[in-house]
Design a protein around this motif. Structure first.
Motif, PDB file in Angstrom:
ATOM      1  N   ILE A 100       0.783  -1.539  -0.330  1.00 42.11           N
ATOM      2  CA  ILE A 100       0.230   0.210   0.190  1.00 42.11           C
ATOM      3  C   ILE A 100       0.435   1.017  -0.242  1.00 42.11           C
ATOM      4  O   ILE A 100       0.272   2.157  -0.779  1.00 42.11           O
ATOM      5  CB  ILE A 100      -0.824   0.093   1.338  1.00 42.11           C
ATOM      6  CG1 ILE A 100      -1.768  -1.970   0.871  1.00 42.11           C
ATOM      7  CG2 ILE A 100      -2.002   1.013   1.451  1.00 42.11           C
ATOM      8  CD1 ILE A 100      -3.044  -1.303   2.205  1.00 42.11           C
ATOM      9  N   LEU A 101       1.670   0.968   0.479  1.00 43.14           N
ATOM     10  CA  LEU A 101       2.968   2.447   0.490  1.00 43.14           C
ATOM     11  C   LEU A 101       3.295   2.863  -0.383  1.00 43.14           C
ATOM     12  O   LEU A 101       3.764   3.882  -0.857  1.00 43.14           O
ATOM     13  CB  LEU A 101       3.624   2.367   2.286  1.00 43.14           C
ATOM     14  CG  LEU A 101       4.711   3.289   2.372  1.00 43.14           C
ATOM     15  CD1 LEU A 101       3.668   4.387   2.905  1.00 43.14           C
ATOM     16  CD2 LEU A 101       5.461   3.137   3.231  1.00 43.14           C
ATOM     17  N   THR A 111      -1.087   6.227   3.468  1.00 39.43           N
ATOM     18  CA  THR A 111      -1.838   4.679   3.832  1.00 39.43           C
ATOM     19  C   THR A 111      -1.203   5.506   5.332  1.00 39.43           C
ATOM     20  O   THR A 111      -0.637   6.133   6.047  1.00 39.43           O
ATOM     21  CB  THR A 111      -0.062   4.108   4.019  1.00 39.43           C
ATOM     22  OG1 THR A 111       0.310   4.382   2.190  1.00 39.43           O
ATOM     23  CG2 THR A 111       0.118   2.792   3.883  1.00 39.43           C
TER      24      THR A 111
END
Length: 159
Positions: A100-101, A111
């Protein structure tokens, strides 16, 4: 309105914290399961059309490979907040966090911490509060409450 989606119903206990905080701020929510890998057509439809239903911010929680937030962000004009979820098949949650980051330039995903759905809910409320005074006032009150809790704890432990 905030859309809260997750890749699986096993993510619901974590994502419930975002649901609860947004309900506390009286922000309308829409909750659904949208799997990036098992329901790709639903993912595309959700991503491209959420803003047409009045959604202003999307919170997407996912574990493991955690493609859901990034894929939604790639197709939606809305801000997306990703919640990495430590799932049973996870590598201590790092796979989800990094998936996600580490988004490419041009496809941002805000995030939060591993299993940090509460902060995702607060961030979504703050985004909405930037243009909604009623929500902004509730956030100010909430933050004042946090301050008071720390001050009370400080009085109890100080000698």
């Amino acid at each position: 309105m905030v859309g809260i989606i997750m890749g699986s119903d096993s993510d619901l206990p974590i994502m419930q914290e975002a649901i609860d905080i947004l309900e506390n701020f009286d922000i309308q929510i829409e909750v659904d399961i949208v799997s990036a890998h098992r329901t790709p057509e639903k993912l595309v439809d959700y991503s491209k059309n959420a803003h047409l239903r009045g959604i202003k911010v999307i919170i997407a929680g996912a574990g493991g490979a955690a493609h859901l937030p990034g894929m939604v962000a790639s197709m939606s004009p809305l801000p997306v907040i990703g919640v990495p979820v430590k799932s049973r098949n996870s590598i201590d949650g790092w796979d989800s966090v990094l998936s996600i980051l580490q988004m490419p330039g041009g496809v941002p995903v805000a995030t939060v911490a591993l299993d940090g759905a509460k902060n995702a809910g607060i961030l979504a409320a703050q985004i909405i509060g930037a243009s909604d005074k009623c929500v902004l006032d509730k956030i100010i009150t909430y933050k004042e409450g946090l301050k008071l809790k720390v001050e009370e704890a400080s009085k109890r432990v100080r000698k």
